[in-house]
Design an enzyme around this catalytic site. Structure first.
Site, PDB file in Angstrom:
ATOM      1  N   SER A 130       0.821  -1.212   0.000  1.00 53.68           N
ATOM      2  CA  SER A 130       0.000   0.000   0.000  1.00 53.68           C
ATOM      3  C   SER A 130       0.848   1.252   0.000  1.00 53.68           C
ATOM      4  CB  SER A 130      -0.917   0.024   1.221  1.00 53.68           C
ATOM      5  OG  SER A 130      -1.634   1.239   1.235  1.00 53.68           O
ATOM      6  N   LYS A 185      -4.563  -6.753   3.452  1.00 58.32           N
ATOM      7  CA  LYS A 185      -4.572  -5.618   2.512  1.00 58.32           C
ATOM      8  C   LYS A 185      -5.999  -5.291   2.080  1.00 58.32           C
ATOM      9  CE  LYS A 185      -3.028  -2.390  -0.246  1.00 58.32           C
ATOM     10  NZ  LYS A 185      -3.876  -2.136  -1.329  1.00 58.32           N
ATOM     11  N   HIS A 188      -7.524  -3.402   4.831  1.00 53.35           N
ATOM     12  CA  HIS A 188      -6.927  -2.050   4.758  1.00 53.35           C
ATOM     13  C   HIS A 188      -7.695  -1.204   3.740  1.00 53.35           C
ATOM     14  CE1 HIS A 188      -4.452   0.789   2.485  1.00 53.35           C
ATOM     15  NE2 HIS A 188      -3.802   1.047   3.611  1.00 53.35           N
ATOM     16  N   ASN A 189      -7.933  -1.764   2.578  1.00 53.86           N
ATOM     17  CA  ASN A 189      -8.634  -1.008   1.540  1.00 53.86           C
ATOM     18  C   ASN A 189     -10.077  -0.719   1.939  1.00 53.86           C
ATOM     19  OD1 ASN A 189      -6.249  -1.347   0.145  1.00 53.86           O
ATOM     20  ND2 ASN A 189      -7.252  -1.726  -1.805  1.00 53.86           N
ATOM     21  N   GLU A 192      -9.962   2.078   4.118  1.00 61.29           N
ATOM     22  CA  GLU A 192      -9.689   3.244   3.249  1.00 61.29           C
ATOM     23  C   GLU A 192     -11.018   3.777   2.668  1.00 61.29           C
ATOM     24  OE1 GLU A 192      -6.441   2.576   0.291  1.00 61.29           O
ATOM     25  OE2 GLU A 192      -7.964   3.065  -1.197  1.00 61.29           O
TER      26      GLU A 192
HETATM   27  C1  6PG Z   1      -3.238   1.458  -1.575  1.00 61.00           C
HETATM   28  C2  6PG Z   1      -4.549   1.660  -2.282  1.00 61.00           C
HETATM   29  C3  6PG Z   1      -4.493   1.065  -3.642  1.00 61.00           C
HETATM   30  C4  6PG Z   1      -5.653   1.504  -4.534  1.00 61.00           C
HETATM   31  C5  6PG Z   1      -6.868   0.638  -4.339  1.00 61.00           C
HETATM   32  C6  6PG Z   1      -8.162   1.336  -4.193  1.00 61.00           C
HETATM   33  O1  6PG Z   1      -3.295   0.878  -0.501  1.00 61.00           O
HETATM   34  O2  6PG Z   1      -2.212   1.900  -2.071  1.00 61.00           O
HETATM   35  O3  6PG Z   1      -5.573   1.031  -1.572  1.00 61.00           O
HETATM   36  O4  6PG Z   1      -4.359  -0.298  -3.515  1.00 61.00           O
HETATM   37  O5  6PG Z   1      -5.889   2.846  -4.409  1.00 61.00           O
HETATM   38  O6  6PG Z   1      -6.856  -0.186  -5.443  1.00 61.00           O
HETATM   39  O7  6PG Z   1      -8.826   1.334  -5.384  1.00 61.00           O
HETATM   40  P1  6PG Z   1     -10.373   1.530  -5.627  1.00 61.00           P
HETATM   41  O8  6PG Z   1     -10.793   2.746  -4.864  1.00 61.00           O
HETATM   42  O9  6PG Z   1     -10.427   1.744  -7.098  1.00 61.00           O
HETATM   43  O10 6PG Z   1     -11.081   0.303  -5.216  1.00 61.00           O
END
Ligand code: 6PG
Length: 479
Positions: A130, A185, A188-189, A192
């Site tokens: 990430s 991960k 994590h996303n 996010e």
């Molecule tokens: C990271 C991000 C990266 C990317 C994701 C999110 O940790 O560096 O999460 O992996 O930005 O793919 O993408 P989407 O918003 O398109 O699902």
């Protein structure tokens, strides 16, 4: 290290190219490859002099150039492209070589690949990476999972050298067996997604509830970034909001189409939570909010058809801005608590033995969700490794207590104003649902028993019970 590289990387799109450069910047020899040779040539022309980089046109040449045990990292699109590359590389490998997938793979795919590649005696490491372009180049957060011994021996020194460092600790640790790294991960996303949704709701309320102009909102995010909310996403929110569109002179945020994309990791996080029976409301609402945002044409049509308040009743509402900081912090605690509960559930079910405190540690730097309060999460798990829910840790329980009044006002006010706040509202509902010793599910059980004889349990006796609803109304204990 010998001058013959052990480390090879294929896939020189932005993330792969920057990771290869990062490794080379640490004086570790890297052999690079890309399916399209012209990209390799451009990469070498632009960056070949930055460190010990060598380029290869063919898979055979690339694999053959590496000293054994070979460490080969794949940085291509998740899904079919990853399978295709593995299939191409595998015949060239020997037992003991190590194949790393650094893409955003679905952890179930990683489990499958781990088994398939392992059948050839080749070790497989599924690793979350990430930090976007910048992190890949200057220090990402790395979440490797898979075969531990070869990881520790041959991969760890490289990953720990290139990872972000916080207080002298690398943002990289062995996560767990098979798909554990990609699972972490994925969560994590998901977090996010929830963080970004909370930020978007805050912006919406500041703009259309408190009546602030975009530059003032940018300054509010700057101030928040100097508080307990300090984080990469809050920091870059201020930057995006402060940006003026060159073509029109308007705030950039006003000329960007209000329709969010998604590549899938947030959706996977929500799907996984549903399958495991984890209440992951913040992240899931964030996924739904993106889905709703994508229905642009329908929303434009509905705007003229469906009635409701249209935001601010009049007069800038300074107290709403003040309350929002608390609501944001509290809701953020809830979404992390849910994400960590999900990881705990997966760890148990998959037999991964995840160290949740260590996950908070490696997310402190390099990654997209890096934030000051991850130190607090780590401390909470250090103090109580089997914490049932992060909200119960003393620090967070107190923070939620302090925040709850403004948090409630924000949710109530947004409902009155007709400004949707699915992440704020669902987080508060989770908090209130979780802290309730007795809720209304007894009625649900009663209904289920009446229409489907699904039975219910009693608070005062063991066993399953059913009422003869269609008969004499008496209660029966079932075996
Ligand atoms: C990271 C991000 C990266 C990317 C994701 C999110 O940790 O560096 O999460 O992996 O930005 O793919 O993408 P989407 O918003 O398109 O699902």
């Amino acid at each position: 290290m010998t001058s013959q590289p052990h480390f090879g990387l294929t896939g020189l799109a932005t993330m792969g190219a920057n990771l290869a450069r990062n490794v080379a910047h640490h004086d570790i020899p890297v052999a690079v490859h890309n399916r399209t040779t012209s990209r390799t040539e451009t990469f070498m022309a632009e960056h070949g002099a930055e460190g010990p980089l060598s380029a290869h046109d063919s898979i055979a040449g690339w694999v053959g150039a590496l000293a054994r045990p070979r460490v080969l990292m794949i940085m291509v699109q998740a899904g079919a492209a990853t399978d295709a590359v593995i299939e191409e590389i595998l015949p060239h490998l020997e037992a003991g070589d190590i194949l790393i997938d650094g893409g955003n793979a679905n952890f179930r795919d990683t489990q499958r690949r781990h088994e398939a590649v392992g059948a050839h005696g080749v070790h497989f490491i599924g690793s979350g990476v990430s930090g976007g372009e910048e992190g890949a180049l200057n220090g990402p957060s790395i979440m490797p999972g898979g075969d531990r011994a070869p990881y520790e021996e041959s991969v760890r020194p490289i990953f720990e050298a290139i990872a972000a460092q916080v207080d002298g600790t690398p943002c990289c640790t062995y996560v767990g067996p098979d798909g554990a790294g990609h699972y972490v991960k994925m969560v994590h996303n998901g977090i996010e997604y929830a963080d970004m949704q909370l930020i978007a709701e805050s912006y919406d309320l500041l703009r259309h509830g408190a009546g602030l102009e975009v530059p003032e909102i940018a300054r509010q995010f700057e101030r928040w970034n100097e508080s307990e909310l300090e984080s990469f996403l809050i920091e870059i929110s201020a930057r995006v909001l402060a940006k003026t569109d060159e073509a029109t002179g308007r705030p950039l945020v006003d000329v960007i189409l209000d329709s969010a994309g998604q590549k899938g990791t947030g959706r996977w996080t929500a799907q996984d939570a549903l399958e495991r029976g984890v209440a992951l409301t913040g992240i899931t609402e964030a996924v739904f909010a993106r889905t709703l945002s994508a229905l642009k044409d329908e929303r434009v049509a509905a705007a003229d058809r469906l009635a409701g308040p249209t935001g601010r009743a009049g007069g800038a509402d300074a107290s709403l801005a003040e309350d929002l900081g608390h609501a944001l912090y509290a809701s953020k605690i809830v979404s992390y608590a849910q994400g960590f509960a999900q990881m705990a559930a997966a760890s148990e079910a998959e037999g991964w033995q995840l160290d949740l405190g260590a996950m908070a540690t490696i997310w402190r730097g390099g990654c997209i969700i890096r934030a000051r309060f991850l130190d607090r999460i780590r401390e909470a798990y250090d103090a109580e490794p089997n914490l049932a829910n992060l909200m119960l840790a003393e620090f967070f329980a107190q923070a939620l207590e302090r925040a709850q009044e403004p948090w409630r006002r924000v949710v109530a006010r947004s409902a009155e104003l007709g400004i949707p706040t699915p992440a704020f509202s669902s987080s508060l509902a989770y908090y209130d649902g979780y802290r309730r010793a007795r809720g209304p599910a007894s009625l649900i059980q009663g209904l289920r028993d009446l229409f489907g004889a699904h039975t219910y349990r009693r608070i005062d006796r063991d066993g399953s019970f059913h009422i003869a609803w269609g008969g004499d109304g008496s209660e029966h204990e079932l075996g």
